[in-house]
Design an enzyme around this catalytic site. Structure first.
Site, PDB file in Angstrom:
ATOM      1  N   CYS A  96      34.000  34.797  14.142  1.00 29.72           N
ATOM      2  CA  CYS A  96      33.206  34.931  15.364  1.00 29.72           C
ATOM      3  C   CYS A  96      32.233  36.114  15.267  1.00 29.72           C
ATOM      4  O   CYS A  96      32.654  37.267  15.157  1.00 29.72           O
ATOM      5  CB  CYS A  96      34.117  35.109  16.574  1.00 29.72           C
ATOM      6  SG  CYS A  96      33.210  35.337  18.122  1.00 29.72           S
TER       7      CYS A  96
ATOM      8  N   LYS B 128      44.650  27.340  20.683  1.00 31.02           N
ATOM      9  CA  LYS B 128      44.661  28.570  21.470  1.00 31.02           C
ATOM     10  C   LYS B 128      46.022  28.803  22.112  1.00 31.02           C
ATOM     11  O   LYS B 128      46.535  27.921  22.810  1.00 31.02           O
ATOM     12  CB  LYS B 128      43.587  28.495  22.556  1.00 31.02           C
ATOM     13  CG  LYS B 128      42.180  28.350  21.995  1.00 31.02           C
ATOM     14  CD  LYS B 128      41.169  28.026  23.079  1.00 31.02           C
ATOM     15  CE  LYS B 128      39.799  27.780  22.477  1.00 31.02           C
ATOM     16  NZ  LYS B 128      38.807  27.323  23.474  1.00 31.02           N
TER      17      LYS B 128
ATOM     18  N   GLU C 252      33.748  38.540  27.078  1.00 30.03           N
ATOM     19  CA  GLU C 252      32.315  38.455  26.786  1.00 30.03           C
ATOM     20  C   GLU C 252      31.854  39.719  26.050  1.00 30.03           C
ATOM     21  O   GLU C 252      31.999  40.835  26.532  1.00 30.03           O
ATOM     22  CB  GLU C 252      31.462  38.221  28.030  1.00 30.03           C
ATOM     23  CG  GLU C 252      31.561  36.802  28.575  1.00 30.03           C
ATOM     24  CD  GLU C 252      31.021  35.760  27.579  1.00 30.03           C
ATOM     25  OE1 GLU C 252      29.862  35.853  27.138  1.00 30.03           O
ATOM     26  OE2 GLU C 252      31.801  34.853  27.239  1.00 30.03           O
ATOM     27  N   SER C 253      31.257  39.502  24.864  1.00 30.10           N
ATOM     28  CA  SER C 253      30.933  40.621  23.978  1.00 30.10           C
ATOM     29  C   SER C 253      29.950  41.607  24.593  1.00 30.10           C
ATOM     30  O   SER C 253      30.102  42.829  24.429  1.00 30.10           O
ATOM     31  CB  SER C 253      30.368  40.089  22.653  1.00 30.10           C
ATOM     32  OG  SER C 253      29.143  39.414  22.852  1.00 30.10           O
TER      33      SER C 253
END
Length: 220
Positions: free
Chosen positions: A13, A40, A65-66
């Site tokens: 990712c 998951k 969320e990055s």
């Protein structure tokens, strides 16, 4: 009182890499937990409402969320990686979004079903890098001498091209010497090197081969 940080990760990712780079640049010790996004675990779905990586657990409290993770770290730890000037800071946030658009373009490239689409997507990426070339100065980083969150956002973009560059006879950086220099500088920075696992290139190659796309045909 020191906090504990756990980065929930997937090995390929690029958005996880952004968070890992920012943590390293801030000098924050953290644990990294890799998961299989194809299977998951239940605990992951409880901390990631969108079912995506990365998630940062701060004393067990989830942030997902990055972009949000990197902004949180920048606001709470050490010297800011964003510029102090409000307009320039907003521009940096815009270029971080641009980096996300390039990542979407890379996905379009490796999912292209035929050669015509592959060449189209490659051309779109080359154009993105020309846009970036026009924005860059003398380096070594996006903002010159100061490493910023824009650098953290683009380092995972460039890492893809450790495998992709030159494949199918496509040179993505042939007309962008400043982008090439920036890419090389990022590749040599410890936070960037350590943001991905040592087997990243092999894992990416396996991933691309499994796409059964036009690009995959060059990897057999």
């Amino acid at each position: 009182m020191s906090r504990s940080y756990t980065l929930v990760s997937h090995k390929l990712c690029p958005y996880v890499q952004r968070a890992a780079i920012t943590l390293s640049e801030k000098g924050v010790p953290f644990e990294r937990v890799d998961i299989d996004l194809a299977h998951k675990p239940d605990w992951f779905l409880k901390v990631s409402p969108l079912g995506k990586t990365p998630v940062l657990l701060v004393d067990g409290q989830p942030i997902f969320e990055s972009a949000v993770i990197c902004e949180y770290l920048d606001e709470t730890i050490g010297t800011p990686l964003h510029p102090r000037d409000a307009i320039r800071r907003a521009q940096h946030r815009s270029w971080i979004e641009f980096a996300s658009a390039v990542l979407n373009g890379i996905a379009g490239l490796y999912n292209a079903a035929d050669q015509e689409t592959l060449q189209l997507k490659a051309g779109e990426l080359q154009q993105r890098f020309l846009q970036l070339e026009a924005e860059l100065g003398d380096g070594p980083w996006f903002e010159g001498a100061d490493f910023t969150l824009v650098d953290a956002a683009f380092a995972p973009v460039f890492r893809y091209f450790e495998v992709l560059d030159g494949m199918a006879g496509i040179a993505y950086f042939g007309r962008t010497p400043r982008v090439r220099a920036w890419r090389n500088a990022l590749a040599g920075r410890a936070s960037v090197t350590n943001a991905a696992s040592p087997d990243y290139a092999a894992l990416l190659t396996q991933f691309l081969q499994a796409r059964k796309s036009a690009l995959s045909s060059y990897m057999l």
